[in-house]
Design an enzyme around this catalytic site. Structure first.
Site, PDB file in Angstrom:
ATOM      1  N   GLY A 281      -6.415  -0.330  -0.625  1.00 56.71           N
ATOM      2  CA  GLY A 281      -5.491   0.500   0.135  1.00 56.71           C
ATOM      3  C   GLY A 281      -4.039   0.177  -0.121  1.00 56.71           C
ATOM      4  O   GLY A 281      -3.149   0.803   0.464  1.00 56.71           O
ATOM      5  N   LYS A 282      -3.780  -0.799  -0.984  1.00 58.86           N
ATOM      6  CA  LYS A 282      -2.406  -1.157  -1.330  1.00 58.86           C
ATOM      7  C   LYS A 282      -2.085  -0.607  -2.724  1.00 58.86           C
ATOM      8  O   LYS A 282      -2.963  -0.235  -3.478  1.00 58.86           O
ATOM      9  CB  LYS A 282      -2.227  -2.681  -1.321  1.00 58.86           C
ATOM     10  N   SER A 283      -0.798  -0.598  -3.073  1.00 58.54           N
ATOM     11  CA  SER A 283      -0.397  -0.086  -4.388  1.00 58.54           C
ATOM     12  C   SER A 283      -0.697  -1.093  -5.499  1.00 58.54           C
ATOM     13  O   SER A 283      -0.788  -0.732  -6.666  1.00 58.54           O
ATOM     14  CB  SER A 283       1.099   0.253  -4.390  1.00 58.54           C
TER      15      SER A 283
END
Length: 420
Positions: free
Chosen positions: A186-188
């Site tokens: 869910g993070k870049s």
């Protein structure tokens, strides 16, 4: 919900190629030789250079990075730490685990970040630090925060979990004093988990190094489990496979309240009455090697998210019922999630799910209203309370095409046309 083989749009995407993931799994069988720690030093050095700090240090996740940063600062028990009232519950849990007292400040309703104008009134003789969260890629007002910190001799720990690569006033998030980062789903910046601390404070870094002397490595079984989980997520969130397995279960949990799937999708909130053993592990060789690859392309993938957000802002600009994310005058928003506020969020979310869009709930909450932290609530926290449970993610990740983003925007517009 019946199986639907049309494209489905997941909220998040893993920015690793199948070849890179298979390579990483192979390295569990045939580990990279790093007895001298050179791979870790290379990643830390390159990450520090990317952020613009003198040093960076790996941790097992962002939670442990924040906890050990607080311990390395050697505050006294009961000292006060200022946090935004609308944020991730984890930051407050880490403050308490470190023996410190959370003090909440309401957020600005439009930016969803800490309201700089309300910080000073919460500072006392026991205040020691401010922890701003760069929520969903929107960088907090770091110029204002640093000015307050300098005036009152406070430390600043930026929660950059969702803002890796973002700028404020030409300076990267995580470069102002201390930054903590997440490499989880869910993070870049995805790294099968993992985290990082960045800083220019040499004394602070040496204290972190001393803390890490007794850390240990995952065993081969634990490493393989992390990699396999990431590989499965990579496959199942592809828009052509998402509707086959994961989306129907997400639908059943989010909209139908199927409790049997809560272990899959519900944010786990352990009590953190003691320091978890996992906190004393570190990133392993395959994570480190892939992290170096991620550094070379994160600006490019962030730019793609920004392009997608511009399309959504253009297409949704006339829908006055929602509050859309924007850039600030001095900062960039890397739009790790395109988070919108709408009073009737549940109804919109249901409609989008019915149209194959994984419109997930915002994981941030009005933290002081949560039973676990309510004893630290000092006021109503109006903006945080209004945002609580009313914020929705629209997919903007780089694996989506221009037509995919238009599809998402069109379905939002269609929903509001039906309301008139």
């Amino acid at each position: 919900m019946l199986l639907n083989l049309k494209p489905h749009y997941a909220r998040a995407w893993i920015d690793l190629t199948p070849g890179e993931m298979l390579w990483a799994l192979g390295k569990i069988i045939d580990p990279i030789k790093e007895n001298d720690g050179s791979l870790k030093r290379s990643f830390e050095t390159e990450f520090a250079c990317f952020i613009g700090t003198q040093a960076a240090m790996t941790f097992s996740n962002c939670r442990s990075a924040l906890y050990f940063s607080l311990k390395a600062l050697e505050f006294n028990e009961g000292d006060e730490i200022i946090l935004p009232a609308f944020s991730f519950w984890v930051d407050t849990a880490m403050v308490l685990l470190a023996g410190l007292k959370p003090v909440f400040v309401d957020v600005d309703f439009k930016t969803m970040n800490i309201d700089t104008n309300k910080i000073t009134q919460k500072i006392t003789s026991r205040t020691r630090a401010i922890i701003p969260t760069h929520l969903n890629g929107r960088i907090a007002d770091m110029h204002g925060i640093m000015e307050i910190a300098k005036k009152h001799t406070l430390r600043v720990i930026e929660d950059c979990a969702r803002a890796c690569g973002g700028f404020f006033g030409g300076q990267r998030a995580g470069a102002f004093d201390i930054g903590v980062f997440s490499f989880g789903y869910g993070k870049s910046f995805y790294g099968f988990g993992g985290g990082m601390v960045t800083s220019n404070d040499g004394v602070f870094i040496k204290k972190l190094q001393a803390i890490k002397k007794n850390f240990f490595q995952y065993g081969r079984k634990e490493k393989a489990a992390k990699l396999l989980k990431g590989m499965v997520l990579k496959f199942l969130t592809n828009k052509h496979a998402f509707g086959w397995f994961l989306f129907p279960k997400t639908y059943d949990y989010q909209l139908l309240g199927e409790k049997k799937y809560q272990d899959w999708f519900k944010y786990q909130m352990p009590p953190y009455n003691e320091v978890p053993k996992e906190f004393q592990t570190d990133m392993f060789d395959a994570q480190l090697a892939l992290g170096r690859k991620q550094l070379k392309r994160i600006d490019q993938t962030n730019e793609k998210r920004i392009e997608h957000a511009k399309i959504l802002n253009r297409e949704l600009q006339h829908i006055t019922e929602i509050v859309r994310p924007q850039n600030s005058e001095n900062g960039d928003n890397v739009f790790v999630h395109y988070a919108i506020y709408y009073q009737g969020k549940d109804e919109l979310q249901k409609y989008l799910f019915q149209n194959r869009i994984d419109a997930q709930d915002e994981s941030a909450m009005c933290v002081p209203s949560f039973k676990r932290f309510i004893n630290f609530a000092l006021e109503p926290y109006t903006s945080a309370g209004k945002l609580n449970g009313k914020v929705l993610f629209l997919p903007t990740h780089p694996n989506l095409t221009y037509d995919d983003i238009l599809y998402v925007a069109d379905r939002v517009k269609q929903f509001f046309r039906g309301k008139k």
